[in-house]
Design an enzyme around this catalytic site. Structure first.
Site, PDB file in Angstrom:
ATOM      1  N   HIS A 168       0.708 -11.565   1.891  1.00 43.13           N
ATOM      2  CA  HIS A 168      -0.364 -10.858   1.183  1.00 43.13           C
ATOM      3  C   HIS A 168      -1.025 -11.727   0.106  1.00 43.13           C
ATOM      4  CE1 HIS A 168      -1.641  -6.495   0.050  1.00 43.13           C
ATOM      5  NE2 HIS A 168      -2.645  -7.335  -0.062  1.00 43.13           N
ATOM      6  N   TYR A 203       0.808  -1.217   0.000  1.00 46.68           N
ATOM      7  CA  TYR A 203       0.000   0.000   0.000  1.00 46.68           C
ATOM      8  C   TYR A 203       0.843   1.270   0.000  1.00 46.68           C
ATOM      9  CZ  TYR A 203      -3.796  -3.153   1.566  1.00 46.68           C
ATOM     10  OH  TYR A 203      -4.703  -4.166   1.696  1.00 46.68           O
TER      11      TYR A 203
END
Length: 266
Positions: free
Chosen positions: A99, A41
């Site tokens: 992730h 992110y």
């Protein structure tokens, strides 16, 4: 061990420093105690600023982040996890996820490195994200540390019944990202009808349904009004009929998908 709140705050797409710091600070001010971010992110440092600026004690905040798919080799796991902790300004990362099980992911190498981080105290809990059921079982078998959470897309239009059942079987949390399906829930007649009955929004009903099912939604919102509205979903008490009506939607509509996703590699 910190308590794992029933609803968290997601920070996906909050890439602007000022917007991210303000949003996370607002979320903490109004009552969120679970903040979710990721190396991918590009905002861990901004989240860390908000954590440092907040009046809420860091000991009361559950902080989760995720390893980038290029950082899943053993040395990279160890090095970048330390970098994430530094950016977040925490001595211990409460929850560290893989992730996606793609790119540099290797079950033996990646998972053993995560176990090592738990042993040394840099990480409290291990999470996985976007794993197929077979990949999830394989990882659970290889981990020495009990799996704490599995994070996947989940909402009334993608109900993830198998993964929810596995979470119950293997005793871990199922964390729901995109919990309002990028607000496509607002177009569903069933959810609109239930929302009207509760003087709520379809998004709030979606979040309340996830909590009722035992999942932990992590909605992302930037505006203070949406941040507050999402948290207020915890106050909605759905009836058994409401839950059954949403369950009956039986939808399998995935919002987040791409060619390299594990479910496209069978």
């Amino acid at each position: 061990m910190k308590e794992f709140p029933k609803l968290g705050y997601g920070t996906y797409k909050l890439e602007d420093r000022d917007e991210c710091v303000e949003a996370v600070t607002t979320a903490l001010d109004v009552g969120y105690r679970h903040i979710d971010t990721a190396q991918m992110y590009d905002n861990e440092e901004f989240v860390g600023e908000a954590l440092a600026e907040s009046d809420v004690d860091i000991g009361d905040i559950f902080v989760a982040t995720k390893l980038d798919t290029d950082n899943l080799g053993s040395d990279d796991v160890l090095e970048t996890a330390r970098e994430s902790a530094a950016k977040l300004g925490v001595e211990t990362i409460d929850l560290l996820y893989v992730h996606w099980p793609i790119n540099a992911y290797d079950p033996d190498e990646t998972l053993s490195a995560l176990d090592e981080l738990v042993e040394e105290g840099l990480v409290d809990n291990i999470g996985l994200s976007n794993f197929r059921p077979d990949q999830l079982e394989e990882a659970i078998d290889r981990l020495d540390t009990p799996l704490f959470a599995h994070q996947v897309e989940m909402h009334p239009l993608l109900q993830q019944e198998e993964l929810l059942s596995m979470a119950d079987e293997y005793d871990h949390h199922l964390v729901a990202y995109s919990p309002i399906a990028r607000n496509e829930v607002a177009e569903n007649d069933t959810l609109v009808e239930i929302a009207e009955k509760h003087e709520a929004s379809p998004a709030q009903v979606s979040l309340a349904w996830l909590v009722e099912k035992g999942a932990t939604p992590i909605p992302k919102a930037a505006s203070p009004d949406h941040i507050r509205a999402n948290l207020a979903a915890l106050d909605i008490e759905l009836s058994d009929d409401d839950v059954a009506a949403i369950d009956a939607l039986g939808a399998d509509h995935r919002i987040v998908d791409f060619d390299e996703a594990p479910w496209n590699q069978v």
